[in-house]
Design an enzyme around this catalytic site. Structure first.
Site, mmCIF file in Angstrom:
data_model
loop_
_atom_site.group_PDB
_atom_site.id
_atom_site.type_symbol
_atom_site.label_atom_id
_atom_site.label_comp_id
_atom_site.label_asym_id
_atom_site.label_seq_id
_atom_site.Cartn_x
_atom_site.Cartn_y
_atom_site.Cartn_z
ATOM 1 C CB ALA A 124 -0.806 -0.095 1.471
ATOM 2 C CE LYS A 125 5.634 5.001 0.056
ATOM 3 N NZ LYS A 125 6.866 4.152 0.339
#
Ligand code: NAD
Length: 435
Positions: A124-125
């Protein structure tokens, strides 16, 4: 044209790789490497399509009461690229240059990075488009808490675990942890990593990425039959990754002959005392005025004749413009994406051994995983145990990638992508498609 990940999911034609070789676009750079590995793995078309698309992209408006009494609205993003192997893991950055394209590329990178070191996380980011340097601590805290509230449906130790990234730190993680804990009604330390040690952070986390760089560089030199003792090293970026990487390589006997930061660099063929340089930066914030050796620009540093180049600052610093001039024998990618996809071929042609970012800088996320494990177990390890377990993972991962590279006669980057994509693909095949 819309970026590929926004194209309809029923597009079945594999894109021409050249179309995507836009030198500095992060998503396209990541995808061109993904495509090459997917082709070598002969990935089935359905899975290929699944892995080319992020699972979830959240775009949210974040109203914040500023200190002057006016309301500003910021844009926040959180992308969960793939969670087949476990909770999504990835940092949150506060920066004016945040874009959905970049955040999506970074979330995909996190997916491959977690898989290459075989830790049970997806990728994720997140990011908020803002200029944190122009905001007060109070404004940043309100921004962080409101952003946390607006992505709370994805957050959680079993679903999505953020960490610090550009312009965020342990203090921001403490606010996220507190906001989440208030919402669920009890303290949940494992919802973020990179926290202060006093509230569930892990010993050894700060040094973990630099330590990982040292470990894989050491193994690369051994593999190439080069002596670690006396190997010359140039380091671009003297922050967390670069300074710790340089310090630990020096302890292994390497000779650090150049260092740099955003103010420029210093070259001393006799060797730089890294501990003294770290003390200088603690006192003066940057290397400006360090005055040991000869001043060099960041561009010059990259092309010095050294055994090892450790780019540990920014993305896209090794491009088709300078790759032919690089004289290092080994490049250890401490930074994320320091080499453009188009420059890969030039480095290959020159026979430079590149330890790719998704392997080289995976020490940080590995100790983030240890932090999450310790929080969930409520039992904390000594720094010695953290470092030993990190070494096990980095050494084994390097060996697994090298093994695949030798077997398929490909470079380390392609092998690292092949290893991580095959691990994610295997889990998808076993889980099947939920309908
Ligand atoms: P940092 O902010 O601690 O240090 C960055 C360093 O780069 C500083 O010395 C800064 O002066 C220098 N720099 C900035 N602009 C520069 C320029 N134009 N030319 C040369 N130097 C410049 O950051 P960090 O945590 O050390 O991260 C560095 C890189 O490593 C980033 O790409 C980051 O995404 C990546 N990374 C970091 C971690 C981690 O755990 N910190 C983990 C994985 C990857």
């Amino acid at each position: 044209m819309a970026p590929d990940f926004l194209l309809p999911t029923n597009s079945i034609v594999r894109p021409d790789k050249d179309t995507f070789l836009n030198e500095v676009n992060p998503f396209e750079g990541m995808m061109s490497r993904f495509d090459r590995a997917a082709e070598l793995l002969d990935l089935e078309p359905g899975l290929y399509k699944v892995l080319r698309h992020p699972e979830k992209q959240i775009i949210t408006s974040i109203p914040v009461m500023m200190d002057n009494g006016e309301v500003e609205v910021f844009q926040g993003i959180r992308v969960l690229y793939n969670t087949s192997r476990g909770p999504a893991k990835g940092g949150i950055r506060f920066d004016l240059n945040v874009t959905l394209d970049e955040v999506t590329a970074l979330a995909a990178w996190m997916t491959w990075k977690c898989a290459v070191v075989n830790i049970p996380f997806g990728g994720a980011k997140g990011g908020v488009i803002c200029d944190p340097l122009k905001m007060s601590v109070g404004e940043l805290e309100r921004l962080t808490r409101r952003y946390t509230a607006s992505i709370i449906s994805t957050l959680g130790p079993d679903s999505d675990v953020p960490a610090p990234d550009v312009n965020t730190n342990e203090r921001v993680m403490a606010w996220i942890m507190d906001t989440y804990s208030m919402r669920v009604g009890h303290t949940v330390t494992a919802v973020v990593t990179g926290k202060p040690v006093e509230m569930g952070g892990s010993l050894g986390r700060r040094e973990a990425t630099g330590r990982g760089c040292m470990l894989v560089t050491r193994d690369a030199l051994k593999h190439l039959g080069m002596d670690v003792k006396g190997a010359t090293v140039a380091v671009q970026g003297f922050g967390n990754v670069g300074s710790v990487g340089a310090q630990l390589l020096q302890r292994e006997g390497c000779k650090i002959i150049a260092i740099s930061d955003r103010t420029g660099g210093w070259h001393d063929p006799k060797g730089i005392d890294v501990d003294a340089a770290i003390e200088y930066v603690k006192k003066h914030k940057t290397l400006e005025g360090y005055n040991k050796g000869t001043a060099v620009t960041n561009e010059e540093l990259l092309t010095l004749e050294v055994d090892v180049l450790l780019p540990a600052a920014l993305e896209n610093v090794i491009t088709t413009k300078n790759a032919a001039q690089i004289r290092a024998k080994v490049i250890c990618e401490g930074a994320n994406g320091p080499t453009t996809a188009a420059a890969d071929a030039i480095l290959d042609e020159k026979g430079i051994f590149v330890i790719p970012d998704i392997l080289a800088n995976a020490g940080g996320v590995t100790v983030s995983y240890f932090e999450w494990v310790q929080d969930r177990g409520g039992y904390f390890w000594t720094e010695k145990v953290v470092n030993e377990r990190l070494e096990d993972i980095m050494v084994n991962s390097f060996a697994a990638v090298l093994n695949l590279a030798t077997q398929h006669k490909v470079n380390m980057r392609t092998a690292a992508y092949m290893l991580s994509i095959s691990r994610v693909a295997t889990v998808h095949r076993l889980r099947g498609i939920y309908a």
